[in-house]
Design a protein around this motif. Sequence first.
Motif, mmCIF file in Angstrom:
data_model
loop_
_atom_site.group_PDB
_atom_site.id
_atom_site.type_symbol
_atom_site.label_atom_id
_atom_site.label_comp_id
_atom_site.label_asym_id
_atom_site.label_seq_id
_atom_site.Cartn_x
_atom_site.Cartn_y
_atom_site.Cartn_z
ATOM 1 N N ARG A 169 0.804 -1.224 0.000
ATOM 2 C CA ARG A 169 0.000 0.000 0.000
ATOM 3 C C ARG A 169 0.833 1.269 0.000
ATOM 4 N NH1 ARG A 169 0.465 -2.649 4.577
ATOM 5 N NH2 ARG A 169 1.008 -1.570 6.511
ATOM 6 N N HIS A 170 2.142 1.118 -0.081
ATOM 7 C CA HIS A 170 3.043 2.267 -0.052
ATOM 8 C C HIS A 170 3.790 2.391 -1.386
ATOM 9 C CE1 HIS A 170 2.631 1.136 4.303
ATOM 10 N NE2 HIS A 170 2.399 2.432 4.373
ATOM 11 N N PRO A 171 4.400 3.533 -1.642
ATOM 12 C CA PRO A 171 5.003 3.780 -2.963
ATOM 13 C C PRO A 171 6.216 2.908 -3.267
ATOM 14 C CG PRO A 171 4.616 5.832 -1.764
ATOM 15 C CD PRO A 171 4.410 4.726 -0.788
ATOM 16 N N ILE A 172 6.454 2.762 -4.574
ATOM 17 C CA ILE A 172 7.685 2.167 -5.097
ATOM 18 C C ILE A 172 8.494 3.309 -5.705
ATOM 19 C CG2 ILE A 172 8.677 0.547 -6.757
ATOM 20 C CD1 ILE A 172 6.022 -1.012 -6.601
ATOM 21 N N ILE A 173 9.700 3.527 -5.176
ATOM 22 C CA ILE A 173 10.554 4.624 -5.616
ATOM 23 C C ILE A 173 11.708 4.045 -6.426
ATOM 24 C CG2 ILE A 173 11.870 6.646 -4.904
ATOM 25 C CD1 ILE A 173 8.932 6.735 -4.046
ATOM 26 N N GLY A 174 11.876 4.501 -7.653
ATOM 27 C CA GLY A 174 12.931 3.984 -8.521
ATOM 28 C C GLY A 174 14.312 4.477 -8.141
ATOM 29 N N ASP A 175 15.299 4.141 -8.979
ATOM 30 C CA ASP A 175 16.689 4.556 -8.742
ATOM 31 C C ASP A 175 16.889 6.034 -9.099
ATOM 32 O OD1 ASP A 175 17.182 1.902 -8.102
ATOM 33 O OD2 ASP A 175 17.946 1.418 -10.114
ATOM 34 N N HIS A 176 17.859 6.648 -8.420
ATOM 35 C CA HIS A 176 18.272 8.025 -8.715
ATOM 36 C C HIS A 176 17.086 8.999 -8.659
ATOM 37 C CE1 HIS A 176 22.344 6.779 -9.885
ATOM 38 N NE2 HIS A 176 21.762 5.744 -10.459
ATOM 39 N N ALA A 191 11.685 18.616 0.303
ATOM 40 C CA ALA A 191 11.083 18.728 1.627
ATOM 41 C C ALA A 191 9.557 18.800 1.598
ATOM 42 C CB ALA A 191 11.640 19.949 2.350
ATOM 43 N N ASN A 192 8.967 18.095 2.575
ATOM 44 C CA ASN A 192 7.532 18.176 2.888
ATOM 45 C C ASN A 192 6.621 17.652 1.786
ATOM 46 O OD1 ASN A 192 7.974 19.395 5.483
ATOM 47 N ND2 ASN A 192 8.436 21.299 4.408
ATOM 48 N N SER A 193 7.155 16.853 0.887
ATOM 49 C CA SER A 193 6.297 16.231 -0.127
ATOM 50 C C SER A 193 5.683 14.953 0.430
ATOM 51 C CB SER A 193 7.086 15.929 -1.397
ATOM 52 O OG SER A 193 7.285 17.118 -2.134
ATOM 53 N N ILE A 235 11.098 15.197 -7.530
ATOM 54 C CA ILE A 235 9.827 15.687 -6.997
ATOM 55 C C ILE A 235 10.124 16.889 -6.108
ATOM 56 C CG2 ILE A 235 7.834 15.138 -5.547
ATOM 57 C CD1 ILE A 235 8.141 12.241 -6.454
ATOM 58 N N GLY A 236 9.558 18.023 -6.461
ATOM 59 C CA GLY A 236 9.825 19.256 -5.727
ATOM 60 C C GLY A 236 9.212 19.255 -4.342
ATOM 61 N N GLY A 237 9.413 20.343 -3.614
ATOM 62 C CA GLY A 237 8.902 20.464 -2.262
ATOM 63 C C GLY A 237 7.405 20.709 -2.213
ATOM 64 N N ASN A 238 6.784 20.263 -1.106
ATOM 65 C CA ASN A 238 5.358 20.515 -0.837
ATOM 66 C C ASN A 238 4.435 19.964 -1.920
ATOM 67 O OD1 ASN A 238 5.635 22.182 1.672
ATOM 68 N ND2 ASN A 238 6.804 23.469 0.263
ATOM 69 N N ILE A 239 4.781 18.801 -2.460
ATOM 70 C CA ILE A 239 3.963 18.142 -3.486
ATOM 71 C C ILE A 239 3.099 17.078 -2.836
ATOM 72 C CG2 ILE A 239 4.027 16.687 -5.548
ATOM 73 C CD1 ILE A 239 4.884 19.541 -6.091
ATOM 74 N N TRP A 240 1.846 16.983 -3.278
ATOM 75 C CA TRP A 240 0.930 15.910 -2.877
ATOM 76 C C TRP A 240 0.725 15.030 -4.092
ATOM 77 C CZ3 TRP A 240 -1.643 14.772 1.766
ATOM 78 C CH2 TRP A 240 -2.682 13.849 1.675
ATOM 79 N N LEU A 241 1.183 13.782 -4.031
ATOM 80 C CA LEU A 241 1.191 12.930 -5.220
ATOM 81 C C LEU A 241 0.529 11.588 -4.906
ATOM 82 C CD1 LEU A 241 2.271 12.924 -8.158
ATOM 83 C CD2 LEU A 241 4.353 11.865 -7.276
ATOM 84 N N THR A 242 -0.478 11.235 -5.715
ATOM 85 C CA THR A 242 -1.183 9.965 -5.524
ATOM 86 C C THR A 242 -1.286 9.175 -6.824
ATOM 87 O OG1 THR A 242 -3.333 11.061 -5.841
ATOM 88 C CG2 THR A 242 -2.535 10.828 -3.567
ATOM 89 N N HIS A 243 -0.504 9.527 -7.833
ATOM 90 C CA HIS A 243 -0.504 8.765 -9.083
ATOM 91 C C HIS A 243 0.937 8.510 -9.516
ATOM 92 C CE1 HIS A 243 -0.221 13.004 -10.425
ATOM 93 N NE2 HIS A 243 0.555 12.508 -11.377
ATOM 94 N N SER A 244 1.138 7.445 -10.284
ATOM 95 C CA SER A 244 2.469 7.082 -10.748
ATOM 96 C C SER A 244 2.992 8.111 -11.738
ATOM 97 C CB SER A 244 2.443 5.700 -11.406
ATOM 98 O OG SER A 244 2.094 4.693 -10.479
ATOM 99 N N VAL A 245 4.322 8.212 -11.805
ATOM 100 C CA VAL A 245 4.939 9.102 -12.785
ATOM 101 C C VAL A 245 6.048 8.333 -13.511
ATOM 102 C CG1 VAL A 245 4.397 11.199 -11.487
ATOM 103 C CG2 VAL A 245 6.563 10.049 -11.082
ATOM 104 N N PRO A 246 6.246 8.601 -14.800
ATOM 105 C CA PRO A 246 7.224 7.844 -15.586
ATOM 106 C C PRO A 246 8.658 8.260 -15.265
ATOM 107 C CG PRO A 246 6.226 9.551 -16.926
ATOM 108 C CD PRO A 246 5.488 9.561 -15.626
#
Length: 297
Positions: free
Chosen positions: A237-244, A249-251, A265-276
């Motif tokens: 239920r938690h994210p998969i973070i790729g390499d590099h 802060a605060n995302s 991913i910049g600061g203060n971002i709310w992200l709930t969808h995958s990104v390429p």
Amino acid sequence: MSKELLKKNIALLSEMTPGDRLVMPNQQPQLPSVQAMCEIVALVKDIVFPAYFDDRQGDTMYREYHIGVKVERLSVLLCEQIALALLFENSNDSDVKEKAQEGMMKFINALPEIKRMLYTDVEAIYDNDPAVHSYSEVIFCYPVVQAMLHYRVAHQLHMMGLPILPRILTERAHSSTGIDIHPGAQIGEYFAIDHGTGVVIGETCIIGNHVTIYQGVTLGAKNFQIDDNGRPVNVPRHPIIGDHVTIYANSTILGRITIGNNTVIGGNIWLTHSVPPGSRILQSKALDVSFTGGLGI
């Protein structure tokens, strides 16, 4: 305060309440020791970073001897705590001594790899922070080293299927550094956390190699599946973070989504969808509005 009042409340507190039965169903005579677990991780710290936290290891001639003494002490303590953890889960376990011995040897065999991974973390922190003057400064001063030491030891115990001990270690690091990493998270090599306060990494996170995150970052769950009894189901239920990947802060990144390699991913971002891979996720441009005469307050 009268003796009668003291006796009355002592009697009430000594009764086995429904709450006691809920949290202590097996009535364990002994529980794992938080103090012993702290000594265990301190011993690992001395073994992995010799000469930094024990002056006697500074002499190369005696380094092997001192490390050997600490490994022996670590083995005894760990065997005891593994046995208590197994009894904590199943008080009727008849093979607890053999299982504890086996678990202790498995952990000792993993120590060289734990050390290797920790040194990649130190290198990543050094490479990502221009304020650092040396690798020694990172090891000696930076709280993220303490957090990652506790996490990497706890993760090994978690992978061995041991109850309670991994959480003791990561929660001790959480309380002292403000960095909350669940021992079940999978974190690759060369992992750097800058500053660190307020970082949360959930149980089913998978983090690749050469990842850097900053203070206040949350890698959490978006929602929970519920079973027939109304209890949350333990599924990925938690994210998969790729390499590099770099996360500023605060995302907040929630849910079983994938952040592709080489993403920023910049600061203060709310992200709930995958990104390429290769993405740049930034806030919209800030709006500068001037107020006069007290308007806007």
